[in-house]
Write a protein that holds these residues in place. Structure first.
Motif, PDB file in Angstrom:
ATOM      1  N   ASP A  93     -26.870 -17.593  17.347  1.00  0.00           N
ATOM      2  CA  ASP A  93     -25.765 -18.507  17.622  1.00  0.00           C
ATOM      3  C   ASP A  93     -24.561 -17.681  18.061  1.00  0.00           C
ATOM      4  OD1 ASP A  93     -23.763 -20.391  17.745  1.00  0.00           O
ATOM      5  OD2 ASP A  93     -23.942 -21.032  15.655  1.00  0.00           O
ATOM      6  N   GLU A  94     -24.369 -17.567  19.372  1.00  0.00           N
ATOM      7  CA  GLU A  94     -23.320 -16.701  19.896  1.00  0.00           C
ATOM      8  C   GLU A  94     -21.913 -17.160  19.547  1.00  0.00           C
ATOM      9  OE1 GLU A  94     -23.682 -15.538  23.934  1.00  0.00           O
ATOM     10  OE2 GLU A  94     -25.745 -14.859  23.689  1.00  0.00           O
ATOM     11  N   ARG A  95     -21.768 -18.397  19.067  1.00  0.00           N
ATOM     12  CA  ARG A  95     -20.448 -18.878  18.637  1.00  0.00           C
ATOM     13  C   ARG A  95     -20.077 -18.304  17.278  1.00  0.00           C
ATOM     14  NH1 ARG A  95     -21.731 -24.900  18.350  1.00  0.00           N
ATOM     15  NH2 ARG A  95     -23.640 -23.903  17.698  1.00  0.00           N
ATOM     16  N   SER A  96     -21.064 -17.761  16.583  1.00  0.00           N
ATOM     17  CA  SER A  96     -20.884 -17.275  15.220  1.00  0.00           C
ATOM     18  C   SER A  96     -20.810 -15.749  15.196  1.00  0.00           C
ATOM     19  CB  SER A  96     -22.065 -17.767  14.376  1.00  0.00           C
ATOM     20  OG  SER A  96     -21.891 -17.447  13.040  1.00  0.00           O
ATOM     21  N   VAL A  97     -19.910 -15.229  14.343  1.00  0.00           N
ATOM     22  CA  VAL A  97     -19.724 -13.785  14.229  1.00  0.00           C
ATOM     23  C   VAL A  97     -20.119 -13.335  12.827  1.00  0.00           C
ATOM     24  CG1 VAL A  97     -18.011 -11.922  14.280  1.00  0.00           C
ATOM     25  CG2 VAL A  97     -17.859 -13.808  15.920  1.00  0.00           C
ATOM     26  N   SER A  98     -20.992 -12.336  12.757  1.00  0.00           N
ATOM     27  CA  SER A  98     -21.382 -11.743  11.480  1.00  0.00           C
ATOM     28  C   SER A  98     -20.496 -10.553  11.173  1.00  0.00           C
ATOM     29  CB  SER A  98     -22.833 -11.248  11.513  1.00  0.00           C
ATOM     30  OG  SER A  98     -23.719 -12.332  11.508  1.00  0.00           O
ATOM     31  N   ILE A  99     -20.174 -10.399   9.906  1.00  0.00           N
ATOM     32  CA  ILE A  99     -19.384  -9.267   9.440  1.00  0.00           C
ATOM     33  C   ILE A  99     -20.327  -8.367   8.647  1.00  0.00           C
ATOM     34  CG2 ILE A  99     -17.354  -8.540   8.142  1.00  0.00           C
ATOM     35  CD1 ILE A  99     -16.786 -10.394  10.580  1.00  0.00           C
ATOM     36  N   VAL A 100     -20.409  -7.114   9.061  1.00  0.00           N
ATOM     37  CA  VAL A 100     -21.356  -6.172   8.462  1.00  0.00           C
ATOM     38  C   VAL A 100     -20.598  -4.951   7.947  1.00  0.00           C
ATOM     39  CG1 VAL A 100     -23.391  -4.732   8.914  1.00  0.00           C
ATOM     40  CG2 VAL A 100     -23.164  -6.962  10.042  1.00  0.00           C
ATOM     41  N   LEU A 101     -20.938  -4.534   6.749  1.00  0.00           N
ATOM     42  CA  LEU A 101     -20.325  -3.344   6.162  1.00  0.00           C
ATOM     43  C   LEU A 101     -20.745  -2.087   6.919  1.00  0.00           C
ATOM     44  CD1 LEU A 101     -21.017  -4.121   2.410  1.00  0.00           C
ATOM     45  CD2 LEU A 101     -18.747  -3.955   3.452  1.00  0.00           C
ATOM     46  N   THR A 102     -19.819  -1.167   7.060  1.00  0.00           N
ATOM     47  CA  THR A 102     -20.144   0.168   7.563  1.00  0.00           C
ATOM     48  C   THR A 102     -20.504   1.029   6.352  1.00  0.00           C
ATOM     49  OG1 THR A 102     -17.882   0.957   7.328  1.00  0.00           O
ATOM     50  CG2 THR A 102     -18.471  -0.067   9.455  1.00  0.00           C
ATOM     51  N   GLU A 103     -20.914   2.257   6.609  1.00  0.00           N
ATOM     52  CA  GLU A 103     -21.187   3.172   5.494  1.00  0.00           C
ATOM     53  C   GLU A 103     -19.936   3.370   4.648  1.00  0.00           C
ATOM     54  OE1 GLU A 103     -24.032   4.433   4.277  1.00  0.00           O
ATOM     55  OE2 GLU A 103     -24.984   3.146   5.783  1.00  0.00           O
ATOM     56  N   ALA A 104     -18.784   3.495   5.309  1.00  0.00           N
ATOM     57  CA  ALA A 104     -17.526   3.658   4.572  1.00  0.00           C
ATOM     58  C   ALA A 104     -17.236   2.424   3.712  1.00  0.00           C
ATOM     59  CB  ALA A 104     -16.371   3.910   5.543  1.00  0.00           C
ATOM     60  N   GLY A 105     -17.540   1.258   4.234  1.00  0.00           N
ATOM     61  CA  GLY A 105     -17.347   0.025   3.473  1.00  0.00           C
ATOM     62  C   GLY A 105     -18.274  -0.054   2.273  1.00  0.00           C
ATOM     63  N   ARG A 106     -19.515   0.338   2.474  1.00  0.00           N
ATOM     64  CA  ARG A 106     -20.480   0.350   1.357  1.00  0.00           C
ATOM     65  C   ARG A 106     -20.060   1.345   0.286  1.00  0.00           C
ATOM     66  NH1 ARG A 106     -23.909   0.360   5.557  1.00  0.00           N
ATOM     67  NH2 ARG A 106     -24.880  -1.621   5.987  1.00  0.00           N
ATOM     68  N   ALA A 107     -19.507   2.475   0.726  1.00  0.00           N
ATOM     69  CA  ALA A 107     -19.124   3.533  -0.214  1.00  0.00           C
ATOM     70  C   ALA A 107     -18.003   3.094  -1.159  1.00  0.00           C
ATOM     71  CB  ALA A 107     -18.701   4.780   0.555  1.00  0.00           C
ATOM     72  N   LEU A 108     -17.201   2.127  -0.760  1.00  0.00           N
ATOM     73  CA  LEU A 108     -16.111   1.656  -1.614  1.00  0.00           C
ATOM     74  C   LEU A 108     -16.601   0.848  -2.819  1.00  0.00           C
ATOM     75  CD1 LEU A 108     -13.285   0.490   0.829  1.00  0.00           C
ATOM     76  CD2 LEU A 108     -13.339   2.520  -0.612  1.00  0.00           C
TER      77      LEU A 108
END
Length: 153
Positions: A93-108
């Motif tokens: 669904d191109e109208r929808s945006v997924s937010i994904v953690l980066t490695e730095a985000g996971r590390a927090l």
């Protein structure tokens, strides 16, 4: 209604002020710990949802946090600029945006466990008291949200 508080205009009689003051006090207690992580409190809430389930859509995050896209989008842009998340258009669904953690985000996440531990200690509640308070606050939120009550509390 029987057993309801009498109407009052005194500040200390207002449930809304007690909730407001408690919310500000709790958020202020979080601030120095979150500053060390480079996060604001709303950003921390988004990160917690992503640590629970990575790859959520903007709509899913907004729904869980009761935030509209006008509030959430700038917050997500700042998390992206900080290198903690990436945003991707969904293939299904191109109208929808997924937010994904980066490695730095996971590390927090490990630092967030320390924050949680410190806040639990600061509250000084038993497990039963902690669970009861969360249950009561969620019930209050549901009552106000679903009943459309606009009466002062």
């Amino acid at each position: 209604m029987p057993d309801t508080p009498p109407p009052s205009v005194e500040l200390d009689d207002q449930l809304c002020f007690a909730l407001y003051a408690a919310s500000r006090a709790v958020t202020a207690r979080y601030r120095p710990m979150l500053d060390k992580m480079g996060l604001t409190y709303p950003q921390y809430l988004v990160m917690m949802l992503l640590w629970e389930t990575d790859g959520q859509t903007v709509g899913q995050l907004g729904s869980r946090l009761a935030l509209d896209s006008g509030t959430l989008s700038p917050l997500l842009k700042r998390l992206t600029a900080a290198g903690l998340v990436t945003r991707h258009r969904r293939v299904d669904d191109e109208r929808s945006v997924s937010i994904v953690l980066t490695e730095a985000g996971r590390a927090l996440e490990s630092q967030a466990l320390d924050v949680s531990s410190e806040m639990i200690g600061a509250l000084g509640l038993t497990i039963a008291e902690f669970d009861h308070l969360k249950t009561e606050l969620r019930a209050l939120t549901d009552k106000v949200s679903t009943n459309g009550n606009t009466a002062p509390a």
